[in-house]
Design a protein around this motif. Structure first.
Motif, mmCIF file in Angstrom:
data_model
loop_
_atom_site.group_PDB
_atom_site.id
_atom_site.type_symbol
_atom_site.label_atom_id
_atom_site.label_comp_id
_atom_site.label_asym_id
_atom_site.label_seq_id
_atom_site.Cartn_x
_atom_site.Cartn_y
_atom_site.Cartn_z
ATOM 1 N N PRO A 123 0.832 -1.215 0.000
ATOM 2 C CA PRO A 123 0.000 0.000 0.000
ATOM 3 C C PRO A 123 0.864 1.261 0.000
ATOM 4 O O PRO A 123 1.813 1.360 0.764
ATOM 5 C CB PRO A 123 -0.799 -0.120 1.311
ATOM 6 C CG PRO A 123 -0.050 -1.099 2.144
ATOM 7 C CD PRO A 123 0.754 -1.970 1.240
ATOM 8 N N ASP A 124 0.570 2.164 -0.938
ATOM 9 C CA ASP A 124 1.268 3.443 -0.991
ATOM 10 C C ASP A 124 0.279 4.493 -0.482
ATOM 11 O O ASP A 124 -0.605 4.943 -1.213
ATOM 12 C CB ASP A 124 1.684 3.733 -2.443
ATOM 13 C CG ASP A 124 2.360 5.100 -2.560
ATOM 14 O OD1 ASP A 124 2.445 5.809 -1.524
ATOM 15 O OD2 ASP A 124 2.785 5.452 -3.674
ATOM 16 N N LEU A 125 0.437 4.849 0.788
ATOM 17 C CA LEU A 125 -0.559 5.717 1.418
ATOM 18 C C LEU A 125 -0.587 7.111 0.813
ATOM 19 O O LEU A 125 -1.583 7.822 0.907
ATOM 20 C CB LEU A 125 -0.316 5.782 2.933
ATOM 21 C CG LEU A 125 -0.398 4.417 3.640
ATOM 22 C CD1 LEU A 125 -0.106 4.572 5.123
ATOM 23 C CD2 LEU A 125 -1.762 3.774 3.437
ATOM 24 N N GLY A 126 0.497 7.495 0.133
ATOM 25 C CA GLY A 126 0.547 8.833 -0.461
ATOM 26 C C GLY A 126 -0.044 8.874 -1.866
ATOM 27 O O GLY A 126 -0.275 9.953 -2.407
ATOM 28 N N ALA A 127 -0.296 7.703 -2.455
ATOM 29 C CA ALA A 127 -0.743 7.665 -3.858
ATOM 30 C C ALA A 127 -2.217 8.035 -3.974
ATOM 31 O O ALA A 127 -3.028 7.704 -3.109
ATOM 32 C CB ALA A 127 -0.514 6.266 -4.430
ATOM 33 N N LEU A 128 -2.531 8.724 -5.059
ATOM 34 C CA LEU A 128 -3.928 9.054 -5.325
ATOM 35 C C LEU A 128 -4.574 7.883 -6.051
ATOM 36 O O LEU A 128 -3.908 7.175 -6.814
ATOM 37 C CB LEU A 128 -4.032 10.293 -6.220
ATOM 38 C CG LEU A 128 -3.614 11.621 -5.598
ATOM 39 C CD1 LEU A 128 -3.662 12.718 -6.655
ATOM 40 C CD2 LEU A 128 -4.550 11.976 -4.444
ATOM 41 N N GLU A 129 -5.845 7.671 -5.788
ATOM 42 C CA GLU A 129 -6.549 6.601 -6.491
ATOM 43 C C GLU A 129 -6.628 6.962 -7.975
ATOM 44 O O GLU A 129 -6.765 8.139 -8.324
ATOM 45 C CB GLU A 129 -7.960 6.448 -5.926
ATOM 46 C CG GLU A 129 -8.519 5.071 -6.172
ATOM 47 C CD GLU A 129 -9.855 4.872 -5.480
ATOM 48 O OE1 GLU A 129 -10.643 4.075 -5.983
ATOM 49 O OE2 GLU A 129 -10.093 5.534 -4.459
ATOM 50 N N GLU A 130 -6.505 5.933 -8.826
ATOM 51 C CA GLU A 130 -6.528 6.214 -10.262
ATOM 52 C C GLU A 130 -7.875 6.807 -10.680
ATOM 53 O O GLU A 130 -8.923 6.374 -10.205
ATOM 54 C CB GLU A 130 -6.293 4.917 -11.038
ATOM 55 C CG GLU A 130 -5.466 5.163 -12.279
ATOM 56 C CD GLU A 130 -4.836 3.877 -12.765
ATOM 57 O OE1 GLU A 130 -5.289 3.411 -13.812
ATOM 58 O OE2 GLU A 130 -3.930 3.354 -12.093
ATOM 59 N N ARG A 131 -7.797 7.767 -11.587
ATOM 60 C CA ARG A 131 -9.013 8.460 -12.020
ATOM 61 C C ARG A 131 -9.887 7.534 -12.852
ATOM 62 O O ARG A 131 -9.382 6.760 -13.667
ATOM 63 C CB ARG A 131 -8.604 9.680 -12.856
ATOM 64 C CG ARG A 131 -9.690 10.661 -13.099
ATOM 65 C CD ARG A 131 -9.145 11.887 -13.815
ATOM 66 N NE ARG A 131 -10.216 12.795 -14.121
ATOM 67 C CZ ARG A 131 -11.041 12.652 -15.144
ATOM 68 N NH1 ARG A 131 -10.887 11.648 -15.971
ATOM 69 N NH2 ARG A 131 -12.017 13.531 -15.363
#
Ligand code: SF4
Length: 235
Positions: A123-131
Protein backbone atom coordinates in the motif's frame (compact mmCIF):
# COMPACT_ATOMS: atom_id res chain seq x y z
CA UNK A 1 -52.43 3.80 1.73
CA UNK A 2 -54.00 7.19 0.93
CA UNK A 3 -52.40 10.28 2.42
CA UNK A 4 -55.36 12.50 1.55
CA UNK A 5 -56.97 14.01 4.62
CA UNK A 6 -60.70 13.30 4.86
CA UNK A 7 -63.32 14.70 7.21
CA UNK A 8 -63.88 11.29 8.77
CA UNK A 9 -60.80 9.10 8.98
CA UNK A 10 -61.12 5.73 7.30
CA UNK A 11 -60.76 2.52 9.21
CA UNK A 12 -57.95 0.55 7.64
CA UNK A 13 -58.00 -3.20 7.76
CA UNK A 14 -54.60 -4.84 7.65
CA UNK A 15 -54.26 -8.58 7.41
CA UNK A 16 -50.92 -10.02 8.46
CA UNK A 17 -49.62 -13.53 7.95
CA UNK A 18 -48.50 -14.52 11.46
CA UNK A 19 -46.09 -17.31 12.27
CA UNK A 20 -43.19 -17.85 14.63
CA UNK A 21 -41.11 -20.77 13.30
CA UNK A 22 -39.08 -20.96 16.51
CA UNK A 23 -42.27 -21.75 18.47
CA UNK A 24 -43.38 -25.38 17.82
CA UNK A 25 -46.96 -24.48 18.78
CA UNK A 26 -47.19 -21.72 16.17
CA UNK A 27 -49.05 -22.37 12.91
CA UNK A 28 -49.23 -19.90 10.01
CA UNK A 29 -52.47 -17.90 10.16
CA UNK A 30 -53.87 -14.61 8.91
CA UNK A 31 -54.74 -12.05 11.57
CA UNK A 32 -56.73 -8.93 10.88
CA UNK A 33 -56.06 -5.60 12.57
CA UNK A 34 -58.11 -2.42 12.30
CA UNK A 35 -56.68 1.04 12.78
CA UNK A 36 -57.90 4.52 12.10
CA UNK A 37 -56.11 6.25 9.24
CA UNK A 38 -54.17 9.39 10.16
CA UNK A 39 -52.80 12.13 7.91
CA UNK A 40 -49.56 11.06 6.26
CA UNK A 41 -49.82 7.56 7.67
CA UNK A 42 -47.35 5.15 6.12
CA UNK A 43 -47.23 1.39 6.42
CA UNK A 44 -44.39 1.78 8.93
CA UNK A 45 -46.51 4.06 11.11
CA UNK A 46 -49.51 1.73 10.82
CA UNK A 47 -47.52 -1.37 11.80
CA UNK A 48 -45.90 0.47 14.69
CA UNK A 49 -49.27 1.61 15.91
CA UNK A 50 -50.57 -1.95 15.77
CA UNK A 51 -47.54 -3.18 17.69
CA UNK A 52 -47.81 -0.43 20.28
CA UNK A 53 -51.55 -0.55 20.84
CA UNK A 54 -52.79 -3.96 19.78
CA UNK A 55 -50.12 -6.66 19.70
CA UNK A 56 -46.59 -6.12 21.04
CA UNK A 57 -45.48 -9.50 19.63
CA UNK A 58 -45.90 -8.45 15.97
CA UNK A 59 -42.55 -8.84 14.17
CA UNK A 60 -41.48 -6.77 11.17
CA UNK A 61 -38.35 -4.95 10.01
CA UNK A 62 -37.85 -1.29 9.26
CA UNK A 63 -34.65 0.67 9.78
CA UNK A 64 -33.91 3.72 7.64
CA UNK A 65 -37.41 4.80 6.49
CA UNK A 66 -35.73 6.27 3.40
CA UNK A 67 -35.60 3.36 0.93
CA UNK A 68 -31.90 2.84 1.50
CA UNK A 69 -31.31 -0.06 3.89
CA UNK A 70 -33.61 -2.60 2.18
CA UNK A 71 -34.81 -4.08 5.49
CA UNK A 72 -38.54 -3.52 5.01
CA UNK A 73 -39.28 -5.81 2.05
CA UNK A 74 -42.55 -7.75 2.43
CA UNK A 75 -45.47 -8.92 0.31
CA UNK A 76 -48.16 -6.21 0.01
CA UNK A 77 -51.30 -6.63 -2.02
CA UNK A 78 -51.58 -2.95 -2.89
CA UNK A 79 -55.38 -2.65 -2.76
CA UNK A 80 -56.80 0.32 -0.87
CA UNK A 81 -58.97 -0.34 2.19
CA UNK A 82 -57.69 -3.81 2.97
CA UNK A 83 -54.01 -4.48 2.94
CA UNK A 84 -52.66 -8.02 3.29
CA UNK A 85 -49.07 -8.35 4.39
CA UNK A 86 -46.95 -11.48 4.31
CA UNK A 87 -43.24 -12.14 4.69
CA UNK A 88 -41.01 -12.35 1.63
CA UNK A 89 -40.79 -15.96 0.44
CA UNK A 90 -37.45 -17.68 -0.30
CA UNK A 91 -35.72 -16.21 2.79
CA UNK A 92 -35.61 -17.85 6.23
CA UNK A 93 -38.60 -16.73 8.26
CA UNK A 94 -37.72 -15.11 11.59
CA UNK A 95 -41.33 -14.41 12.55
CA UNK A 96 -44.44 -12.79 11.09
CA UNK A 97 -43.17 -10.26 8.51
CA UNK A 98 -39.51 -10.47 9.50
CA UNK A 99 -37.19 -12.54 7.28
CA UNK A 100 -33.44 -13.11 7.26
CA UNK A 101 -32.38 -11.51 3.97
CA UNK A 102 -28.95 -10.81 5.49
CA UNK A 103 -27.88 -14.48 5.63
CA UNK A 104 -29.05 -15.06 2.03
CA UNK A 105 -27.22 -11.95 0.77
CA UNK A 106 -24.07 -12.89 2.65
CA UNK A 107 -24.10 -16.43 1.23
CA UNK A 108 -24.57 -15.06 -2.30
CA UNK A 109 -21.81 -12.44 -1.77
CA UNK A 110 -19.36 -15.08 -0.56
CA UNK A 111 -20.11 -17.39 -3.48
CA UNK A 112 -19.76 -14.62 -6.07
CA UNK A 113 -16.99 -12.79 -4.18
CA UNK A 114 -18.72 -9.46 -4.55
CA UNK A 115 -15.84 -7.21 -3.71
CA UNK A 116 -13.16 -5.56 -5.83
CA UNK A 117 -10.28 -8.01 -6.36
CA UNK A 118 -7.25 -5.76 -6.57
CA UNK A 119 -3.69 -6.68 -7.46
CA UNK A 120 -1.58 -7.56 -4.38
CA UNK A 121 0.81 -4.68 -3.83
CA UNK A 122 2.45 -2.70 -1.08
CA UNK A 123 0.00 0.00 0.00
CA UNK A 124 1.27 3.44 -0.99
CA UNK A 125 -0.56 5.72 1.42
CA UNK A 126 0.55 8.83 -0.46
CA UNK A 127 -0.74 7.67 -3.86
CA UNK A 128 -3.93 9.05 -5.33
CA UNK A 129 -6.55 6.60 -6.49
CA UNK A 130 -6.53 6.21 -10.26
CA UNK A 131 -9.01 8.46 -12.02
CA UNK A 132 -12.11 6.80 -13.45
CA UNK A 133 -14.00 8.21 -16.43
CA UNK A 134 -17.17 9.92 -15.13
CA UNK A 135 -19.39 7.99 -17.57
CA UNK A 136 -18.01 4.67 -16.29
CA UNK A 137 -18.28 5.77 -12.65
CA UNK A 138 -21.89 6.68 -13.37
CA UNK A 139 -22.55 3.27 -14.89
CA UNK A 140 -21.05 1.52 -11.85
CA UNK A 141 -22.92 3.80 -9.48
CA UNK A 142 -26.19 2.88 -11.18
CA UNK A 143 -25.57 -0.79 -10.27
CA UNK A 144 -24.43 0.17 -6.77
CA UNK A 145 -27.92 1.46 -6.04
CA UNK A 146 -29.06 -2.05 -5.04
CA UNK A 147 -30.14 -1.96 -1.38
CA UNK A 148 -30.27 -5.76 -1.01
CA UNK A 149 -33.93 -5.72 -0.02
CA UNK A 150 -34.50 -9.14 -1.60
CA UNK A 151 -37.68 -8.18 -3.48
CA UNK A 152 -36.19 -9.39 -6.78
CA UNK A 153 -35.38 -12.77 -5.23
CA UNK A 154 -38.80 -13.14 -3.62
CA UNK A 155 -40.46 -12.31 -6.96
CA UNK A 156 -38.33 -14.76 -8.96
CA UNK A 157 -39.81 -18.13 -9.97
CA UNK A 158 -36.35 -19.67 -10.35
CA UNK A 159 -35.35 -18.63 -6.82
CA UNK A 160 -38.45 -20.47 -5.54
CA UNK A 161 -37.31 -23.67 -7.25
CA UNK A 162 -33.53 -23.47 -6.94
CA UNK A 163 -32.13 -22.86 -3.50
CA UNK A 164 -28.70 -21.90 -4.87
CA UNK A 165 -29.90 -19.52 -7.60
CA UNK A 166 -28.00 -16.25 -7.12
CA UNK A 167 -30.96 -14.16 -8.27
CA UNK A 168 -31.03 -10.83 -10.03
CA UNK A 169 -29.34 -9.28 -6.99
CA UNK A 170 -26.33 -11.56 -7.49
CA UNK A 171 -26.21 -11.25 -11.27
CA UNK A 172 -26.33 -7.47 -11.17
CA UNK A 173 -23.38 -7.54 -8.77
CA UNK A 174 -21.35 -9.52 -11.30
CA UNK A 175 -22.31 -6.93 -13.93
CA UNK A 176 -21.12 -4.22 -11.53
CA UNK A 177 -17.70 -5.75 -10.67
CA UNK A 178 -17.10 -6.77 -14.29
CA UNK A 179 -17.30 -3.08 -15.20
CA UNK A 180 -14.86 -1.98 -12.50
CA UNK A 181 -11.36 -1.40 -13.96
CA UNK A 182 -9.81 -1.91 -10.50
CA UNK A 183 -11.06 -5.51 -10.41
CA UNK A 184 -8.39 -7.82 -11.83
CA UNK A 185 -10.73 -10.75 -12.55
CA UNK A 186 -11.09 -11.75 -16.19
CA UNK A 187 -14.40 -12.21 -17.99
CA UNK A 188 -13.79 -15.97 -17.91
CA UNK A 189 -13.46 -15.87 -14.12
CA UNK A 190 -16.68 -13.90 -13.80
CA UNK A 191 -18.50 -16.21 -16.18
CA UNK A 192 -17.32 -19.24 -14.24
CA UNK A 193 -19.14 -17.89 -11.19
CA UNK A 194 -22.48 -17.52 -12.97
CA UNK A 195 -22.29 -19.75 -16.05
CA UNK A 196 -24.78 -22.40 -14.97
CA UNK A 197 -28.42 -22.82 -13.98
CA UNK A 198 -27.80 -21.30 -10.56
CA UNK A 199 -26.54 -18.25 -12.40
CA UNK A 200 -27.38 -16.55 -15.64
CA UNK A 201 -28.88 -19.63 -17.34
CA UNK A 202 -31.38 -20.19 -14.52
CA UNK A 203 -33.23 -16.97 -15.43
CA UNK A 204 -36.51 -17.73 -17.23
CA UNK A 205 -37.00 -14.06 -18.24
CA UNK A 206 -40.31 -13.79 -16.42
CA UNK A 207 -39.24 -10.27 -15.32
CA UNK A 208 -40.56 -10.58 -11.76
CA UNK A 209 -37.26 -9.13 -10.51
CA UNK A 210 -37.46 -5.99 -12.59
CA UNK A 211 -41.19 -5.54 -11.97
CA UNK A 212 -40.63 -5.52 -8.19
CA UNK A 213 -37.26 -3.82 -7.71
CA UNK A 214 -37.98 -0.68 -5.64
CA UNK A 215 -34.87 0.95 -7.08
CA UNK A 216 -35.98 0.37 -10.69
CA UNK A 217 -32.71 -1.29 -11.63
CA UNK A 218 -32.59 -2.58 -15.20
CA UNK A 219 -32.12 -6.15 -14.02
CA UNK A 220 -33.39 -7.99 -17.11
CA UNK A 221 -31.13 -5.89 -19.34
CA UNK A 222 -28.11 -6.72 -17.18
CA UNK A 223 -28.92 -10.44 -17.19
CA UNK A 224 -29.52 -10.49 -20.95
CA UNK A 225 -26.24 -8.62 -21.50
CA UNK A 226 -24.24 -11.09 -19.39
CA UNK A 227 -25.89 -14.05 -21.11
CA UNK A 228 -25.17 -12.64 -24.57
CA UNK A 229 -21.53 -11.94 -23.66
CA UNK A 230 -21.09 -15.47 -22.36
CA UNK A 231 -22.60 -17.04 -25.46
CA UNK A 232 -20.34 -14.94 -27.70
CA UNK A 233 -17.30 -15.89 -25.58
CA UNK A 234 -18.20 -19.58 -25.87
CA UNK A 235 -18.74 -19.53 -29.66
S1 SF4 B 1 -31.81 -5.59 -7.29
FE1 SF4 B 1 -33.52 -4.28 -6.62
S2 SF4 B 1 -35.03 -5.73 -5.76
FE2 SF4 B 1 -33.07 -6.85 -5.92
S3 SF4 B 1 -32.14 -6.63 -3.91
FE3 SF4 B 1 -31.34 -4.94 -5.20
S4 SF4 B 1 -32.73 -3.20 -4.82
FE4 SF4 B 1 -33.76 -5.05 -4.03
Amino acid sequence: MSEIATARPRTLEIEVLRHNPSDPASTPRLERFEIEEADGMTLFIALNEIRENQDPTLQFDFVCRAGICGACGMLIDGRPGLVTLAPLPVFRLIGDLSVDTGAWMQGMAERLETWVHMREQEPDLGALEERMEPALAEEIYELERCIECGCCVAACATAHMREDFVGAAGLEKIARFRLDPRDTRTDEQFYELIGDENGVFGCMTLLGCEDHCPKNLTLSTQIAFLRRKMLIAAS
